[in-house]
Motif scaffolding. Structure first.
Motif, mmCIF file in Angstrom:
data_model
loop_
_atom_site.group_PDB
_atom_site.id
_atom_site.type_symbol
_atom_site.label_atom_id
_atom_site.label_comp_id
_atom_site.label_asym_id
_atom_site.label_seq_id
_atom_site.Cartn_x
_atom_site.Cartn_y
_atom_site.Cartn_z
ATOM 1 N N ARG A 43 -2.823 -22.082 -32.997
ATOM 2 C CA ARG A 43 -3.887 -22.847 -32.345
ATOM 3 C C ARG A 43 -3.383 -23.496 -31.059
ATOM 4 N NH1 ARG A 43 -8.525 -25.359 -35.483
ATOM 5 N NH2 ARG A 43 -9.894 -25.851 -33.769
ATOM 6 N N ALA A 44 -3.822 -23.004 -29.938
ATOM 7 C CA ALA A 44 -3.362 -23.484 -28.632
ATOM 8 C C ALA A 44 -3.640 -24.968 -28.431
ATOM 9 C CB ALA A 44 -4.016 -22.672 -27.522
ATOM 10 N N GLN A 45 -4.752 -25.443 -28.910
ATOM 11 C CA GLN A 45 -5.139 -26.842 -28.709
ATOM 12 C C GLN A 45 -4.091 -27.798 -29.265
ATOM 13 O OE1 GLN A 45 -8.819 -27.884 -30.566
ATOM 14 N NE2 GLN A 45 -8.813 -29.964 -29.779
ATOM 15 N N TYR A 46 -3.470 -27.424 -30.379
ATOM 16 C CA TYR A 46 -2.466 -28.302 -30.987
ATOM 17 C C TYR A 46 -1.237 -28.423 -30.094
ATOM 18 C CZ TYR A 46 -5.265 -27.687 -35.227
ATOM 19 O OH TYR A 46 -6.280 -27.649 -36.151
ATOM 20 N N TYR A 47 -0.801 -27.311 -29.528
ATOM 21 C CA TYR A 47 0.351 -27.354 -28.625
ATOM 22 C C TYR A 47 0.011 -28.115 -27.345
ATOM 23 C CZ TYR A 47 2.822 -23.960 -31.496
ATOM 24 O OH TYR A 47 3.466 -23.328 -32.525
ATOM 25 N N ALA A 63 7.348 -31.332 -23.215
ATOM 26 C CA ALA A 63 5.946 -31.203 -22.802
ATOM 27 C C ALA A 63 5.698 -29.845 -22.174
ATOM 28 C CB ALA A 63 5.585 -32.315 -21.821
ATOM 29 N N ILE A 64 6.557 -29.445 -21.260
ATOM 30 C CA ILE A 64 6.389 -28.158 -20.583
ATOM 31 C C ILE A 64 6.465 -27.013 -21.584
ATOM 32 C CG2 ILE A 64 7.513 -26.564 -18.947
ATOM 33 C CD1 ILE A 64 8.200 -29.116 -17.285
ATOM 34 N N SER A 65 7.387 -27.105 -22.527
ATOM 35 C CA SER A 65 7.517 -26.054 -23.541
ATOM 36 C C SER A 65 6.236 -25.907 -24.357
ATOM 37 C CB SER A 65 8.696 -26.383 -24.461
ATOM 38 O OG SER A 65 8.800 -25.428 -25.489
ATOM 39 N N ASP A 66 5.693 -27.023 -24.836
ATOM 40 C CA ASP A 66 4.462 -26.958 -25.631
ATOM 41 C C ASP A 66 3.269 -26.509 -24.800
ATOM 42 O OD1 ASP A 66 5.503 -27.530 -28.118
ATOM 43 O OD2 ASP A 66 4.750 -29.594 -28.187
ATOM 44 N N ALA A 80 -4.003 -27.582 -21.259
ATOM 45 C CA ALA A 80 -2.630 -27.186 -20.942
ATOM 46 C C ALA A 80 -2.435 -27.020 -19.443
ATOM 47 C CB ALA A 80 -2.259 -25.902 -21.684
ATOM 48 N N HIS A 81 -3.366 -26.330 -18.789
ATOM 49 C CA HIS A 81 -3.239 -26.124 -17.332
ATOM 50 C C HIS A 81 -3.310 -27.452 -16.589
ATOM 51 C CE1 HIS A 81 -3.142 -21.770 -17.026
ATOM 52 N NE2 HIS A 81 -4.053 -21.702 -17.968
#
Length: 84
Positions: A43-47, A63-66, A80-81
């Motif tokens: 789930r992208a939203q969690y990262y 932060a950048i990694s997630d 994320a963006h």
């Protein structure tokens, strides 16, 4: 062993959001985001959310990694963006 329940991961994510919004309790929020990711790692939203929490904590490499992982999972992840 944690048994997967389809809504448990959302509960961790929502509680983490509340911790950040109401009290800026970053450490507890990071723990809850981590639990949500363990239960649903696709789930992208969690990262993206955990990436924002890492940013607030001043842990920019994490932060950048997630945030990059969120984009890998969903290239349209606005959170994320924006946070990157």
């Amino acid at each position: 062993m944690i048994k997967f329940h389809q809504w448990r991961n959302l509960g961790y994510h929502d509680r983490a959001n509340a911790l950040l919004l109401t009290g800026n309790i970053v450490a507890a929020a990071l723990a809850d985001y981590g639990q949500a990711i363990l239960l649903d790692p696709g789930r992208a939203q969690y990262y993206a959310s955990r990436g924002e929490a890492w940013r607030r904590a001043g842990k920019f490499a994490a932060a950048i990694s997630d945030l990059n992982r969120a984009i890998e999972l969903d290239r349209r992840s606005a959170i994320a963006h924006y946070t990157l």
